[in-house]
Scaffold this active site. Structure first.
Site, mmCIF file in Angstrom:
data_model
loop_
_atom_site.group_PDB
_atom_site.id
_atom_site.type_symbol
_atom_site.label_atom_id
_atom_site.label_comp_id
_atom_site.label_asym_id
_atom_site.label_seq_id
_atom_site.Cartn_x
_atom_site.Cartn_y
_atom_site.Cartn_z
ATOM 1 N N SER A 133 0.833 -1.210 0.000
ATOM 2 C CA SER A 133 0.000 0.000 0.000
ATOM 3 C C SER A 133 0.867 1.260 0.000
ATOM 4 C CB SER A 133 -0.886 0.032 1.246
ATOM 5 O OG SER A 133 -1.673 -1.127 1.333
ATOM 6 N N GLN A 241 -7.373 4.594 -13.973
ATOM 7 C CA GLN A 241 -7.887 3.658 -14.987
ATOM 8 C C GLN A 241 -7.798 2.216 -14.481
ATOM 9 O OE1 GLN A 241 -7.079 4.222 -19.157
ATOM 10 N NE2 GLN A 241 -6.657 2.050 -19.464
ATOM 11 N N GLU A 242 -6.693 1.911 -13.790
ATOM 12 C CA GLU A 242 -6.523 0.552 -13.258
ATOM 13 C C GLU A 242 -7.687 0.175 -12.334
ATOM 14 O OE1 GLU A 242 -2.665 -0.289 -11.676
ATOM 15 O OE2 GLU A 242 -3.378 -1.917 -10.428
ATOM 16 N N ARG A 243 -8.107 1.126 -11.525
ATOM 17 C CA ARG A 243 -9.170 0.824 -10.559
ATOM 18 C C ARG A 243 -10.519 0.678 -11.252
ATOM 19 N NH1 ARG A 243 -5.755 4.326 -6.352
ATOM 20 N NH2 ARG A 243 -4.552 2.500 -5.733
ATOM 21 N N ARG A 268 -32.995 -26.378 -7.876
ATOM 22 C CA ARG A 268 -32.759 -27.164 -6.644
ATOM 23 C C ARG A 268 -34.019 -27.142 -5.772
ATOM 24 N NH1 ARG A 268 -29.583 -30.994 -4.143
ATOM 25 N NH2 ARG A 268 -29.653 -30.649 -1.882
ATOM 26 N N LEU A 337 -26.649 -19.792 -0.935
ATOM 27 C CA LEU A 337 -27.849 -20.275 -1.621
ATOM 28 C C LEU A 337 -27.597 -21.601 -2.348
ATOM 29 C CD1 LEU A 337 -29.183 -16.841 -2.861
ATOM 30 C CD2 LEU A 337 -30.455 -18.453 -1.427
ATOM 31 N N GLY A 339 -25.924 -23.974 -0.900
ATOM 32 C CA GLY A 339 -25.772 -25.013 0.123
ATOM 33 C C GLY A 339 -24.406 -25.678 0.004
HETATM 34 C C1 FAD Z 1 -3.162 -12.203 -6.476
HETATM 35 C C2 FAD Z 1 -2.413 -10.906 -6.360
HETATM 36 C C3 FAD Z 1 -1.989 -10.261 -7.517
HETATM 37 C C4 FAD Z 1 -1.257 -9.071 -7.432
HETATM 38 N N1 FAD Z 1 -0.748 -8.508 -8.564
HETATM 39 C C5 FAD Z 1 0.126 -7.467 -8.453
HETATM 40 C C6 FAD Z 1 0.838 -6.988 -9.598
HETATM 41 O O1 FAD Z 1 0.667 -7.475 -10.727
HETATM 42 N N2 FAD Z 1 1.734 -5.982 -9.419
HETATM 43 C C7 FAD Z 1 1.964 -5.401 -8.209
HETATM 44 O O2 FAD Z 1 2.790 -4.500 -8.118
HETATM 45 N N3 FAD Z 1 1.293 -5.843 -7.105
HETATM 46 C C8 FAD Z 1 0.398 -6.862 -7.191
HETATM 47 N N4 FAD Z 1 -0.256 -7.341 -6.077
HETATM 48 C C9 FAD Z 1 -0.008 -6.692 -4.790
HETATM 49 C C10 FAD Z 1 -1.191 -5.926 -4.254
HETATM 50 O O3 FAD Z 1 -1.441 -4.770 -5.022
HETATM 51 C C11 FAD Z 1 -0.891 -5.616 -2.786
HETATM 52 O O4 FAD Z 1 -0.939 -6.851 -2.084
HETATM 53 C C12 FAD Z 1 -1.866 -4.626 -2.185
HETATM 54 O O5 FAD Z 1 -1.663 -3.347 -2.731
HETATM 55 C C13 FAD Z 1 -1.741 -4.526 -0.647
HETATM 56 O O6 FAD Z 1 -0.409 -4.344 -0.271
HETATM 57 P P1 FAD Z 1 0.229 -5.292 0.869
HETATM 58 O O7 FAD Z 1 -0.034 -6.702 0.480
HETATM 59 O O8 FAD Z 1 1.630 -4.883 1.071
HETATM 60 O O9 FAD Z 1 -0.623 -5.005 2.146
HETATM 61 P P2 FAD Z 1 -0.270 -3.899 3.267
HETATM 62 O O10 FAD Z 1 0.009 -2.609 2.621
HETATM 63 O O11 FAD Z 1 0.746 -4.469 4.195
HETATM 64 O O12 FAD Z 1 -1.670 -3.801 4.022
HETATM 65 C C14 FAD Z 1 -2.076 -4.699 5.075
HETATM 66 C C15 FAD Z 1 -3.374 -4.158 5.679
HETATM 67 O O13 FAD Z 1 -3.118 -2.838 6.214
HETATM 68 C C16 FAD Z 1 -4.049 -1.926 5.686
HETATM 69 N N5 FAD Z 1 -3.453 -0.594 5.529
HETATM 70 C C17 FAD Z 1 -2.272 -0.269 4.925
HETATM 71 N N6 FAD Z 1 -2.110 1.066 4.920
HETATM 72 C C18 FAD Z 1 -3.212 1.599 5.511
HETATM 73 C C19 FAD Z 1 -3.649 2.927 5.804
HETATM 74 N N7 FAD Z 1 -2.917 3.988 5.457
HETATM 75 N N8 FAD Z 1 -4.838 3.073 6.432
HETATM 76 C C20 FAD Z 1 -5.584 2.026 6.776
HETATM 77 N N9 FAD Z 1 -5.242 0.746 6.524
HETATM 78 C C21 FAD Z 1 -4.074 0.533 5.912
HETATM 79 C C22 FAD Z 1 -4.422 -2.505 4.331
HETATM 80 O O14 FAD Z 1 -5.670 -1.978 3.865
HETATM 81 C C23 FAD Z 1 -4.493 -3.988 4.644
HETATM 82 O O15 FAD Z 1 -5.733 -4.291 5.206
HETATM 83 C C24 FAD Z 1 -1.019 -8.498 -6.155
HETATM 84 C C25 FAD Z 1 -1.474 -9.130 -5.006
HETATM 85 C C26 FAD Z 1 -2.135 -10.339 -5.097
HETATM 86 C C27 FAD Z 1 -2.546 -11.022 -3.823
#
Ligand code: FAD
Length: 385
Positions: A133, A241-243, A268, A337, A339
């Site tokens: 994040s 755009q990604e979102r 069912r 739903l 089961g």
């Molecule tokens: C299947 C999969 C595919 C992915 N593909 C890609 C990809 O192609 N490229 C890429 O770069 N990444 C990719 N990711 C990574 C993904 O974007 C990150 O896992 C995601 O952004 C969360 O980061 P983190 O795992 O480090 O969690 P963390 O940042 O450690 O967060 C852990 C928890 O803390 C919370 N948190 C963190 N900061 C705050 C804040 N300021 N306020 C409140 N809560 C907070 C989060 O919401 C979460 O609940 C992928 C992940 C998965 C599982």
């Protein structure tokens, strides 16, 4: 509810995309889930069908269509009739735009034809073992060695991490600035670039998510995207755009789950009647129908805003937040739903349930979406005292 944003040409395009997904993607799902990765060839086939980067310029093999509704249709049909592991939306709408919009003419000439034909499969690497994040804390670094950049560090959870031929890698270029990041084009086969494990996940079984390692990788200057210190701004610019792309997919999977559950509750039987005849089932389905229509209308409006260049980061964050949370609720209700059948791998709803759990986490977690929307309201703890 009738969707108002599509014209006859979109409807016709949807039919052809659906036929492609039904013929070339859907039949392979079980095999791909077993293998943990889709066939490379599916990208080439999609390229031949004109489904990779419809927006790309004709000189690169694209159709030069600036209407995002065509991309929306590809995502929706892939989710419904194809396979969520075939990450065509990552390729088309999340990574290729970095190259098309930030790349030099030379970079575009070098890479875009292969991207549009499906010879070059794309990935983007931002997340690291110690940070996701909080992108500004990333540790992967690139040093300017006058005739090249030297890349060191590692990334994790990277989608298309095994199949990817060209990876947009974010790395710190200015150790003194939190936002001093650059974006680098790392190519398959570069010395010092290695892939780690294909990660075992709760869902998205056919999607190759992997770790990437960079040890003294020499990146030619010609492989830097845009300004070497402008990466943070670029990431922020492309994340809207990604979102929205993510939200389009979540709506399509939630709608698909709803439809297959509607069929199931009509067939069912329990206590001498279809389970859909119970008031509880009817009310659950009715609530989901109403919420899906409301959210779909919002997403469709966001697509039109993207087309007109008016989609804001807050709009996109709202779309991602609302649809991923709704998708999670819909999957849970639909499993309920079904089961016991809903817990069985052979029923699609069971797989959709685990696939959907990531939606509230990747492309920015729900908490980060709330931060973006909240800060847009002027409620920013960094500025409010
Ligand atoms: C299947 C999969 C595919 C992915 N593909 C890609 C990809 O192609 N490229 C890429 O770069 N990444 C990719 N990711 C990574 C993904 O974007 C990150 O896992 C995601 O952004 C969360 O980061 P983190 O795992 O480090 O969690 P963390 O940042 O450690 O967060 C852990 C928890 O803390 C919370 N948190 C963190 N900061 C705050 C804040 N300021 N306020 C409140 N809560 C907070 C989060 O919401 C979460 O609940 C992928 C992940 C998965 C599982």
């Amino acid at each position: 509810m009738k969707r108002l944003i599509f014209d006859p040409e979109h409807v016709q395009f949807r039919d052809s995309v659906r036929r492609f997904m039904q013929a070339e993607v859907g039949p392979h799902v079980d095999r791909w889930r077993e293998a943990g990765v889709v066939d490379r060839d599916v990208y080439r086939k999609a390229g031949q069908q004109g489904l990779l980067c419809t927006w790309a310029e004709e000189k690169y093999g694209g159709a030069g269509v600036g209407d995002f509704r065509f991309e929306q249709i590809i995502i929706e049909e892939n989710m419904r009739h194809g396979d969520i592991g075939f990450y065509i939306n990552l390729h088309n709408d999340l990574v290729a735009p970095y190259i098309a919009k930030l790349g030099t003419e030379e970079q575009k000439d070098r890479f875009m034809p292969g991207i549009v034909s499906g010879e070059i499969i794309l990935a983007v690497a931002m997340t690291e073992p110690s940070t996701g994040s909080d992108l500004a804390s990333m540790r992967t670094r690139a040093e300017d060695k006058s005739d090249h950049w030297l890349l060191n560090g590692s990334k994790t959870y990277i989608s298309n991490g095994i199949l990817g031929d060209l990876i947009v890698v974010a790395a710190r270029t200015d150790p003194n600035s939190r936002h001093g990041l650059g974006l680098f084009l790392v190519e398959r086969g570069m010395a010092g670039f290695e892939r780690g494990r294909k990660l075992v996940k709760m869902g998205l079984k056919s999607q190759d998510t992997a770790e990437l390692f960079f040890t003294d990788v020499k990146i030619p200057k010609a492989n830097v995207l845009g300004s070497p210190t402008g990466g943070f701004g670029y990431l922020a610019r492309f994340l809207a755009q990604e979102r929205l792309v993510a939200a389009i997919g979540f709506m399509a999977t939630a709608q698909t789950a709803f439809d297959l559950t509607l069929d199931y509750v009509k067939e069912r039987r329990a206590f001498g009647r279809p389970i859909g005849a119970f008031q509880n089932s009817r009310f659950k389905m009715a609530s989901m129908r109403a919420e899906l229509d409301a959210a779909q209308t919002y997403v469709d409006q966001c697509v039109m805003l993207l087309n007109s260049g008016d989609l804001t980061a807050e709009d996109a964050a709202s779309a991602k937040l609302v649809t991923s949370e709704l998708e999670g609720r819909v999957m849970d209700e639909c499993v309920q739903l079904h089961g016991g059948a809903g817990y069985m791998d052979e029923y699609r709803i069971s797989r959709m349930y685990t696939d959907a759990r990531i939606s509230r986490i990747f492309a920015g977690t729900s908490e980060i979406m709330r931060e973006i929307i909240g800060r847009g309201l002027g409620l920013d703890e960094r500025k409010l005292t």
